[in-house]
Design an enzyme around this catalytic site. Structure first.
Site, PDB file in Angstrom:
ATOM      1  N   ARG A 108     -11.591  14.999 -14.888  1.00 61.73           N
ATOM      2  CA  ARG A 108     -12.205  16.001 -15.834  1.00 61.73           C
ATOM      3  C   ARG A 108     -11.285  16.734 -16.493  1.00 61.73           C
ATOM      4  NH1 ARG A 108     -15.088  21.921 -14.550  1.00 61.73           N
ATOM      5  NH2 ARG A 108     -14.568  22.441 -16.524  1.00 61.73           N
ATOM      6  N   HIS A 128     -13.709  24.913 -23.357  1.00 63.79           N
ATOM      7  CA  HIS A 128     -13.177  25.301 -22.010  1.00 63.79           C
ATOM      8  C   HIS A 128     -12.661  26.985 -22.425  1.00 63.79           C
ATOM      9  CE1 HIS A 128     -12.552  24.685 -17.472  1.00 63.79           C
ATOM     10  NE2 HIS A 128     -12.110  25.720 -17.815  1.00 63.79           N
ATOM     11  N   ASN A 173     -17.839  24.711 -20.779  1.00 64.68           N
ATOM     12  CA  ASN A 173     -17.543  25.088 -19.267  1.00 64.68           C
ATOM     13  C   ASN A 173     -17.915  26.537 -19.221  1.00 64.68           C
ATOM     14  OD1 ASN A 173     -15.874  24.660 -16.816  1.00 64.68           O
ATOM     15  ND2 ASN A 173     -14.944  26.581 -17.417  1.00 64.68           N
ATOM     16  N   GLU A 174     -18.837  26.810 -18.255  1.00 64.26           N
ATOM     17  CA  GLU A 174     -19.108  28.382 -17.706  1.00 64.26           C
ATOM     18  C   GLU A 174     -19.596  29.188 -18.825  1.00 64.26           C
ATOM     19  OE1 GLU A 174     -16.007  29.290 -15.170  1.00 64.26           O
ATOM     20  OE2 GLU A 174     -16.513  27.942 -13.451  1.00 64.26           O
ATOM     21  N   ASN A 314     -20.303  24.460 -11.125  1.00 65.44           N
ATOM     22  CA  ASN A 314     -18.801  24.911 -10.590  1.00 65.44           C
ATOM     23  C   ASN A 314     -18.923  25.845  -9.437  1.00 65.44           C
ATOM     24  OD1 ASN A 314     -17.557  23.355 -12.506  1.00 65.44           O
ATOM     25  ND2 ASN A 314     -17.215  25.095 -13.934  1.00 65.44           N
ATOM     26  N   TYR A 316     -17.510  27.756  -6.010  1.00 62.98           N
ATOM     27  CA  TYR A 316     -16.089  28.257  -5.389  1.00 62.98           C
ATOM     28  C   TYR A 316     -16.648  29.093  -3.852  1.00 62.98           C
ATOM     29  CZ  TYR A 316     -13.208  26.738  -9.106  1.00 62.98           C
ATOM     30  OH  TYR A 316     -12.425  25.994  -9.865  1.00 62.98           O
ATOM     31  N   GLU A 387     -16.467  21.568  -9.922  1.00 62.13           N
ATOM     32  CA  GLU A 387     -15.230  22.571  -9.679  1.00 62.13           C
ATOM     33  C   GLU A 387     -15.198  23.113  -8.377  1.00 62.13           C
ATOM     34  OE1 GLU A 387     -13.693  25.560 -12.149  1.00 62.13           O
ATOM     35  OE2 GLU A 387     -13.925  24.569 -14.134  1.00 62.13           O
TER      36      GLU A 387
HETATM   37  C1  GAL Z   1     -13.357  28.194 -13.026  1.00 58.04           C
HETATM   38  C2  GAL Z   1     -12.617  27.834 -14.459  1.00 58.04           C
HETATM   39  C3  GAL Z   1     -11.346  27.169 -14.495  1.00 58.04           C
HETATM   40  C4  GAL Z   1     -10.357  27.752 -13.512  1.00 58.04           C
HETATM   41  C5  GAL Z   1     -11.152  28.046 -12.183  1.00 58.04           C
HETATM   42  C6  GAL Z   1     -10.133  28.720 -10.936  1.00 58.04           C
HETATM   43  O1  GAL Z   1     -14.075  29.458 -13.351  1.00 58.04           O
HETATM   44  O2  GAL Z   1     -13.525  27.050 -15.375  1.00 58.04           O
HETATM   45  O3  GAL Z   1     -10.751  27.052 -15.671  1.00 58.04           O
HETATM   46  O4  GAL Z   1      -9.359  28.827 -13.882  1.00 58.04           O
HETATM   47  O5  GAL Z   1     -12.132  28.924 -12.483  1.00 58.04           O
HETATM   48  O6  GAL Z   1     -10.235  30.252 -11.355  1.00 58.04           O
END
Ligand code: GAL
Length: 480
Positions: A108, A128, A173-174, A314, A316, A387
């Site tokens: 990606r 992005h 993106n986001e 995405n 995390y 992500e």
């Molecule tokens: C996401 C973003 C990425 C990368 C990642 C880690 O939010 O799409 O570009 O930076 O976080 O911080």
């Protein structure tokens, strides 16, 4: 602008990979293997143009709002830029070789207006964070409706030019991060906010985040409409969007905390996903933001509703949310509108181990909850987990930083939760690790390393970390 088309050839070439003894090491994959996931499930890694390409002011490329932003001293750690970054512009063959060596199926990336990469299945993102600076200067970019037309024209150029090879497109993106960090606290370009909320020369945090978001949604919907009407049937592809989603867990079982957590989810993912599924903003947002929240016309509702084939999430991290103890402040802004308190521990127990980035806690169960929530509330869409990953500090010594056991455990535990969500019925068809290589991490510059592969920023040599070999083993094809 001179469009530069970089096509990845299907030829094999010898790699100059760092011969790491760990390629032979046996890892604990937690019982996970390719066979744990359905036939055809895609595993990839993710990155974005400005973060990895370099060659930022060469070969006809025009500046984006990030190129301008990084020039102001103090904006980026150590005043670094993505001017050279990790030079994927020239090293893409080596990097795609790496991905293949590690048994990944897909890559990606994002197009910085005109650059594109493909034996690895391309998943191309059109935007992005990197709005052309010219549009920011001409009409304030995302704050003007003109951006809808301009973005759709750009998207159409890409469908027409690359759509014979790219079968999975993403528009933005986001968009939430774009609207909130660009227009509410202003820490990202275009650096706009109310004086109370940050260090900006201009802006209005009460209204601009909502206007920018509205235009992002309409730009996405217009691009999808054009793709579906003119290209999709011929090119046989699909289109979607990336939404970031933090899981918000109520701090206590009280009703008030539950409501606060739900508000947080509505203001976070609901802000975009609700319109894209139902054609309107979440009711909570309508009630709280009222006349500051733009409205969709009837024809816009029809265009926006069901405007994706695949939903990219995405994910995390997760936080606890509580009902704030103080009355809402009388200064208005997007984050204020949430009226929610954030906590990172409960009864003295941290929600998870913190990575280098201060926002990133390792909370694997949040992955299960986030996916299950989207399944339940938004009609079980086709999801790609687009992500996921964690960072280490940039200055960890080498070669010690290749022994990234925390990252191995991060990926193992999150992937187990992803599989659990799928076993319980979530419709997930792919997973992308962020990121294949250490790269330019926005405000943190090169002081943060998210890669499976270590990059020496002096000579740009690549060295796979343990986590890279963990994926290689987990993704081994048993039958080939
Ligand atoms: C996401 C973003 C990425 C990368 C990642 C880690 O939010 O799409 O570009 O930076 O976080 O911080």
């Amino acid at each position: 602008m001179k469009p530069l088309v970089i096509l990845l050839s299907f030829t094999f070439f010898s790699t100059t990979l760092y011969a790491n003894s760990h390629s032979q090491q046996h890892f604990d994959t937690g019982g996970l293997s390719r066979e744990s996931f359905p036939e055809g499930f895609l595993f990839g890694t993710a990155a974005s143009a400005y973060q990895v390409e370099g060659m930022a002011s060469e070969d006809g490329r025009g500046p984006s709002i990030w190129d301008a932003f990084v020039k102001t001293p103090g904006h980026i750690a150590n005043n670094e830029t993505g001017e050279v970054s990790i030079d994927q512009y020239h090293r893409y063959k080596e990097d795609v070789d790496l991905m293949q060596m590690l048994n990944f199926d897909a890559y990606r990336f994002s197009i910085s207006w005109s650059r594109i990469f493909p034996r690895i299945t391309p998943h191309a993102n059109l935007y992005h964070y990197d709005l052309p600076l010219a549009l920011q200067e001409k009409y304030l970019g995302l704050l003007d409706r003109q951006v809808i037309q301009d973005f759709a024209d750009y998207a159409e150029f890409c469908f027409k030019t690359f759509g014979d090879r790219v079968k999975t497109w993403m528009t933005f993106n986001e968009p939430r991060v774009v609207a909130a960090l660009g227009f509410d606290n202003g820490i990202n370009p275009p650096n706009r906010c109310s004086k109370k909320f940050g260090n900006c020369t201009d802006g209005n945090s009460a209204t601009e985040p909502y206007i920018a978001a509205h235009h992002l949604i309409l730009s996405h919907a217009e691009a999808v409409k054009r793709y579906r009407e003119k290209y999709q049937a011929k090119q046989n592809g699909r289109i979607g969007i990336f939404l970031d989603f933090v899981w918000y867990e109520p701090l206590t079982r009280s009703k008030a905390d539950n409501y606060a957590a739900q508000r947080a989810r509505d203001f976070h993912i609901g802000w975009f996903l609700h319109p894209l599924v139902y054609g309107k903003y979440p009711r909570t947002m309508q009630k709280i933001v009222r006349e500051r929240l733009p409205k969709f016309t009837k024809s816009e509702v029809e265009k926006v509703k069901n405007s994706f084939d695949v939903l990219c999430l995405n994910h995390y991290t997760s936080y606890y949310i509580y009902e704030p103890h103080q009355a809402p402040s009388n200064v208005t802004g997007y984050q204020q509108d949430w009226n929610a308190g954030f906590a990172y521990e409960r009864n003295g127990v941290p929600i998870g181990r913190r990575a280098h980035s201060e926002w990133l806690y390792e909370v694997p169960w949040g992955m299960y909850k986030a996916i299950t929530y989207v399944k339940k509330h938004y009609g079980s869409p086709n999801i790609i987990l687009s992500e996921n990953g964690m960072d280490d500090p940039g200055n960890l010594t080498f070669p010690e930083s290749l022994y990234d056991i925390n990252r191995v455990s991060f990926y193992r535990s999150y992937l187990k939760e992803l599989k659990r969500a799928m076993d319980d019925g979530a419709n997930v068809s792919g997973y992308f690790a962020w990121s294949i290589l250490d790269n330019f991490e926005w405000l943190l510059g090169y002081t943060s390393r998210f890669g499976l592969v270590y990059v020496d920023h002096n000579d740009l040599k690549r060295y796979p970390k343990l986590s890279a070999y963990w994926f290689k083993q987990m993704l081994e094809r048993k039958n080939s």
